[in-house]
Write an enzyme that holds these catalytic residues in place. Structure first.
Site, PDB file in Angstrom:
ATOM      1  N   HIS A   1      32.063 -19.437  38.374  1.00  0.00           N
ATOM      2  CA  HIS A   1      33.378 -18.927  38.308  1.00  0.00           C
ATOM      3  C   HIS A   1      32.398 -17.608  39.439  1.00  0.00           C
ATOM      4  CE1 HIS A   1      36.344 -21.691  37.381  1.00  0.00           C
ATOM      5  NE2 HIS A   1      35.792 -22.276  38.975  1.00  0.00           N
TER       6      HIS A   1
ATOM      7  N   ARG B   1      33.557 -14.381  39.464  1.00  0.00           N
ATOM      8  CA  ARG B   1      34.126 -12.965  39.359  1.00  0.00           C
ATOM      9  C   ARG B   1      33.549 -12.753  37.455  1.00  0.00           C
ATOM     10  NH1 ARG B   1      39.794 -14.794  41.128  1.00  0.00           N
ATOM     11  NH2 ARG B   1      40.131 -16.169  40.132  1.00  0.00           N
TER      12      ARG B   1
ATOM     13  N   ARG C   1      35.605 -15.916  43.972  1.00  0.00           N
ATOM     14  CA  ARG C   1      35.411 -17.016  42.089  1.00  0.00           C
ATOM     15  C   ARG C   1      34.264 -18.237  43.058  1.00  0.00           C
ATOM     16  NH1 ARG C   1      38.664 -20.424  38.505  1.00  0.00           N
ATOM     17  NH2 ARG C   1      39.360 -22.348  39.248  1.00  0.00           N
TER      18      ARG C   1
ATOM     19  N   ASN D   1      33.679 -25.726  39.799  1.00  0.00           N
ATOM     20  CA  ASN D   1      34.677 -26.254  39.187  1.00  0.00           C
ATOM     21  C   ASN D   1      36.161 -27.212  39.164  1.00  0.00           C
ATOM     22  OD1 ASN D   1      34.151 -26.969  36.137  1.00  0.00           O
ATOM     23  ND2 ASN D   1      35.472 -25.726  35.749  1.00  0.00           N
ATOM     24  N   ARG D   2      35.536 -27.648  40.409  1.00  0.00           N
ATOM     25  CA  ARG D   2      36.404 -29.031  41.356  1.00  0.00           C
ATOM     26  C   ARG D   2      35.713 -29.708  41.383  1.00  0.00           C
ATOM     27  NH1 ARG D   2      38.953 -25.486  38.142  1.00  0.00           N
ATOM     28  NH2 ARG D   2      41.212 -25.110  38.438  1.00  0.00           N
TER      29      ARG D   2
ATOM     30  N   HIS E   1      33.769 -19.554  30.527  1.00  0.00           N
ATOM     31  CA  HIS E   1      34.606 -18.258  31.560  1.00  0.00           C
ATOM     32  C   HIS E   1      34.362 -17.162  30.759  1.00  0.00           C
ATOM     33  CE1 HIS E   1      35.139 -22.274  35.194  1.00  0.00           C
ATOM     34  NE2 HIS E   1      34.190 -22.481  34.145  1.00  0.00           N
TER      35      HIS E   1
ATOM     36  N   TYR F   1      45.942 -26.264  31.987  1.00  0.00           N
ATOM     37  CA  TYR F   1      46.209 -26.544  32.900  1.00  0.00           C
ATOM     38  C   TYR F   1      46.075 -27.551  33.178  1.00  0.00           C
ATOM     39  CZ  TYR F   1      43.761 -23.124  34.220  1.00  0.00           C
ATOM     40  OH  TYR F   1      42.590 -22.285  35.392  1.00  0.00           O
TER      41      TYR F   1
ATOM     42  N   GLU G   1      37.149 -19.685  27.699  1.00  0.00           N
ATOM     43  CA  GLU G   1      37.858 -19.059  28.582  1.00  0.00           C
ATOM     44  C   GLU G   1      38.052 -17.827  27.420  1.00  0.00           C
ATOM     45  OE1 GLU G   1      38.778 -18.750  31.256  1.00  0.00           O
ATOM     46  OE2 GLU G   1      39.056 -20.720  31.667  1.00  0.00           O
TER      47      GLU G   1
HETATM   48  O1  0X9 Z   1      39.844 -23.012  36.312  1.00  0.00           O
HETATM   49  C1  0X9 Z   1      39.043 -23.615  35.825  1.00  0.00           C
HETATM   50  O2  0X9 Z   1      38.287 -23.828  36.464  1.00  0.00           O
HETATM   51  C2  0X9 Z   1      39.017 -23.140  34.668  1.00  0.00           C
HETATM   52  N1  0X9 Z   1      39.780 -21.653  35.060  1.00  0.00           N
HETATM   53  S1  0X9 Z   1      39.489 -20.648  35.039  1.00  0.00           S
HETATM   54  O3  0X9 Z   1      40.349 -19.788  35.144  1.00  0.00           O
HETATM   55  N2  0X9 Z   1      37.922 -19.535  34.567  1.00  0.00           N
HETATM   56  O4  0X9 Z   1      38.874 -20.349  36.293  1.00  0.00           O
HETATM   57  C3  0X9 Z   1      39.717 -23.544  33.632  1.00  0.00           C
HETATM   58  C4  0X9 Z   1      38.943 -25.141  33.870  1.00  0.00           C
HETATM   59  C5  0X9 Z   1      39.241 -25.561  32.501  1.00  0.00           C
HETATM   60  N3  0X9 Z   1      39.715 -26.926  32.473  1.00  0.00           N
HETATM   61  C6  0X9 Z   1      40.877 -27.285  32.509  1.00  0.00           C
HETATM   62  N4  0X9 Z   1      42.036 -26.594  32.691  1.00  0.00           N
HETATM   63  N5  0X9 Z   1      41.210 -28.435  33.074  1.00  0.00           N
HETATM   64 ZN    ZN Z   2      35.964 -19.545  35.741  1.00  0.00          ZN
END
Ligand code: 0X9
Ligand code: ZN
Length: 800
Positions: free
Chosen positions: A203, A205, A261, A277-278, A329, A381, A403
């Protein structure tokens, strides 16, 4: 403010000539256009923590142009948003509650850029950055964030300064053909040593994530040979550190949009960016990822559609000795273990839980920042297609999301003064986990901790786990060796397998007050033997054989004297009741056993989950006094149910606290705190057990022991429901005192005890530990032998 292209770093190059390879890598990177448009400004944009109570609230936020700041996806509960000027007033008008975390994002961005400009000017004037490694002049490299080219140059400078320890590598090119570079750190030849992979800035930022992985690299290198931990880690592991996974997004966050991001994929419809990250190909496309191209969590058109994820995937596959991976992150201060895509627990959850607890404690010990740790899905989450899920799921390595700082005050625009403190916390956690893995080839543990007491009887079960840590166990190699007392030869206990990795040994201990000693042995699949405790037979676990007798058992079917609420409780709704619960999505429909249980507030059939939940304070369920007089210890167990929809809530509130008092309620000791997020907060009946002797501080049983369960709804209102059933308190005791003549505590008074005592007494004469000071004179004298012999004769003649 006019934007200035970050000048190419020539200063370091003057002092430390760079390798040709590095120059080539930089030459390939596209140059910025000569006159880029001024960066987007965020004047008057505010960072708010909004209490989202309905889908309508979410729609209102969207219509105001609110940017999700922590990417929870749409959800009810407290969520962070960055909102344009004037939006707060409209939220007021709409009756949506919020708190202001940062009143003007642009101030932080301006301060950040000013700090860079100052540091940059100082570096130019001094002719160098202080890299903290080679004793150079100039400003500390970690006093500011750095643009992509300067990070690349920093990697080269580290390699130059530590040629025996560090080398540069390339993971592959980004979409816009920038190099995704990394630094490899190890002392000595590679051999078959395990690897640790750290990467940051998927990410763009999250600048403090990148500075943290770079700082860890520098710390390992600078500490080699002087800091024992850094030395041991570089002697034992190979560290692979990839600071900027998403270089295109990172450059864009410097030139154009500070809060960018995603990567810079042109989605073809006027929107840009895929959330790398998705985009990972494990459970891709599921909950917590978006198919909408404009979304901050847009998953891309297909798994691994992006060059950045492809390159990093191939890099992981090409390095099969990666044992530990951390995807770093910012922000919100979490250590998150798999899974992100499901609330189900990872098969290695017990190992993850141990490492979560250790990393959290390590990071918190640095400067007192609070971290929460737990499985991603239930701790912050849901998110699908995240890198750690792929690393853990498809590549079978231990993997985390960290994080880092802060908890929202500055968020992504963390002031440069916090670069080093933030990195120190990340380093503390990585160091702790890496060292733990060096010390633990296998993870051997007892469900309720190392036993201090075992149940009297002819067939006593001792349950334990042998699971993977750094290596995989050979399940057929697992043994538990035990003996009565402290002197007999050890014997192997019969074993059964309760579940993969979970074992039950059965022993036949001596009478109450005797002791048993035991230790576990197992091998890794590679044939490495492991003992627990580590010294095996030389320093086994010792437990006293005792009766476990129920002192209080309550299935909540009838009134056994609990107080449902106590004076001083503040909850205005949802107080504890005993009865047959009416189920909602939050509250159980059925007691754990029978018809009734204790629970917080009765809902109405088919009612809202928020009806009759705990509101505006806390409510206490207090047990009657339980008589444990004369017991050596007690075991408390119960089934509990707890729901707390605080996903994404970074403040520590809304917990279920279980406490015990040994003075009839005058003073209390915490036994467990469930929540605010993570394990035990998703509803469902869960079993809990603990020993008075294991609490901090330990609690001594008395004639008036009380338990209490406090369900609190502090701060912003949550859906909060708790329930308790099947409480059991077992007194752990023996009728008499240990037999004084039974020196080796095997439960029998024999001539061997005399011999053993004399041997111990002779040793004690030299060692002075006073273990044989039988007459309590404060000295080891022949009178102690006489006193013991007298006690032994009294014992054999039937005094005990
Ligand atoms: O959403 C994300 O990719 C990560 N947080 S961020 O605020 N840095 O973007 C967290 C990913 C952690 N994994 C899950 N929440 N499943
Ligand atoms: Zn992140």
């Amino acid at each position: 403010m006019t934007f200035r292209i970050p000048p190419r770093l020539i200063v370091v190059a003057l002092v430390l000539p760079l390798f040709a390879a590095a120059s080539i890598a930089r030459a390939q990177a596209p140059r910025q256009p000569p006159a880029p448009p001024a960066p987007e400004r965020f004047d008057g944009y505010q960072h708010l923590r909004v209490r989202v109570e309905s889908v309508r609230d979410l729609r209102t936020l969207a219509s105001l142009g609110a940017i999700e700041a922590a990417c929870h996806g749409a959800g009810i509960g407290p969520s962070d948003f960055i909102v344009p000027p004037g939006a707060a007033a409209l939220l007021d008008a709409a009756g949506i509650a919020y708190s202001v975390l940062n009143p003007n994002i642009q101030h932080a961005i301006d301060a950040e850029r000013a700090a860079y400009d100052r540091a940059r000017a100082a570096a130019d004037a001094a002719g160098a950055w202080d890299l903290g490694a080679a004793g150079l002049r100039g400003p500390d490299w970690f006093s500011t964030y750095h643009p992509y080219d300067e990070i690349s140059d920093f990697i080269n400078a580290l390699v130059q300064a530590y040629p025996a320890l560090a080398s540069r590598f390339s993971v592959g090119p980004s979409l816009q053909q920038r190099d995704i570079f990394g630094i490899r750190l190890r002392a000595g030849p590679p051999g078959d040593r395990p690897q640790v992979l750290l990467n940051s800035m998927q990410h763009a930022r999250e600048w403090a994530a990148g500075s943290s992985t770079l700082w860890i690299a520098r710390t390992l290198l600078a500490g080699y040979g002087s800091d024992p931990d850094a030395t041991r880690l570089l002697d034992s592991f190979e560290f692979l550190i990839v600071p900027v996974v998403n270089p295109d997004g990172y450059v864009f966050s410097w030139t154009t949009t500070r809060l960018w991001r995603k990567n810079r994929r042109d989605n073809g419809n006027g929107t840009f960016g895929v959330d790398t990250n998705r985009n990972w190909g494990f459970q891709w496309g599921g909950e917590g990822s978006s198919g909408t191209t404009s979304s901050e969590t847009y998953r891309g058109p297909a798994p691994f559609s992006e060059p950045e994820t492809q390159a990093l995937r191939d890099f992981v596959l090409a390095n099969p000795r990666i044992l530990l991976h951390v995807d770093v992150h910012t922000f919100s201060q979490f250590m998150l273990s798999p899974w992100g895509w499901t609330g189900a627990l990872h098969p290695d959850q017990s190992l993850y839980a141990t490492l979560n607890a250790g990393m959290k404690a390590a990071a918190e010990s640095v400067a007192g920042s609070l971290f929460s740790a737990g499985p991603s899905y239930i701790t912050i989450y849901p998110a699908s297609g995240v890198m750690p899920d792929w690393v853990a799921g498809a590549a079978a390595r231990l993997s985390w999301t960290y994080e880092l700082r802060d908890r929202g005050e500055f968020g992504f625009v963390l002031p440069p003064e916090q670069i080093v403190p933030t990195a120190q916390e990340a380093w503390a956690a990585v160091r702790w986990a890496s060292l733990w893995l060096l010390d633990h080839s296998l993870f051997i543990s007892f469900a309720e901790g190392d036993p201090a007491s075992v149940r009297a009887g002819t067939s006593t079960a001792i349950d334990f786990d042998v699971r993977r840590a750094a290596l995989d166990p050979d399940p057929d190699s697992v043994r538990l060796y035990w003996r009565r007392g402290r002197a007999a030869p050890f014997q192997q206990a019969p074993l059964s397998t309760l579940a993969p990795g979970s074992f039950r040994a059965t022993i036949n201990p001596g009478p109450c007050n005797s002791v048993v000693q035991f230790f576990i042995e197992a091998s890794t699949t590679s044939g490495l033997p492991v003992s627990y405790p580590a010294a095996g037979a030389a320093a086994p676990i010792e437990a006293v054989v005792r009766q476990f007798s129920p002192a209080f058992a309550d299935d909540a079917e009838i009134d056994r004297g609990w107080s449902l609420g106590v004076p001083g409780d503040t909850a205005t709704a949802g107080q504890w009741v005993r009865g047959n619960p009416v189920g909602t999505s939050a509250q159980p429909e059925d007691a754990h056993s029978g018809l009734n249980c204790f629970f917080t507030g009765q809902g109405v059939p088919g009612g809202q989950p928020g009806a009759a939940d705990v509101d505006n304070g806390f409510t206490t369920l207090l047990s009657p006094a339980i008589n444990l007089a004369g017991a050596a210890d007690a075991r408390v167990s119960y089934w509990r149910w707890y729901v707390n929809n605080t996903q994404g809530n970074y403040t520590r509130d809304d917990v279920l606290t279980v406490q015990v008092s040994a003075d009839n309620g005058a003073t209390w000791t915490d036994a467990e705190i469930v929540g605010p997020n993570g394990l035990g907060t998703q509803g469902g009946w869960e079993f809990a057990s603990w020993y008075l002797s294991r609490l901090s501080p330990p609690v001594s049983p008395s004639a008036a022991v009380r338990l209490r369960f406090i369900a609190a709804d502090i701060g912003t209102q949550q859906i909060l429901e708790a329930a308790v059933d099947d409480v059991l308190v077992e007194a752990i005791a023996c009728a008499g005192a240990p037999c004084p003549g039974d020196w080796d505590r095997d439960g029998a008074v024999l001539p061997a005890d005399l011999a053993a005592f004399v041997n111990a007494w002779i040793a004690d004469l030299a060692a002075g530990t006073l273990v044989t000071d039988t007459d309590a004179s404060g000295d080891v004298t022949p009178a102690d032998v006489a006193a013991f012999v007298a006690a032994w004769f009294a014992s054999v003649s039937g005094a005990c």
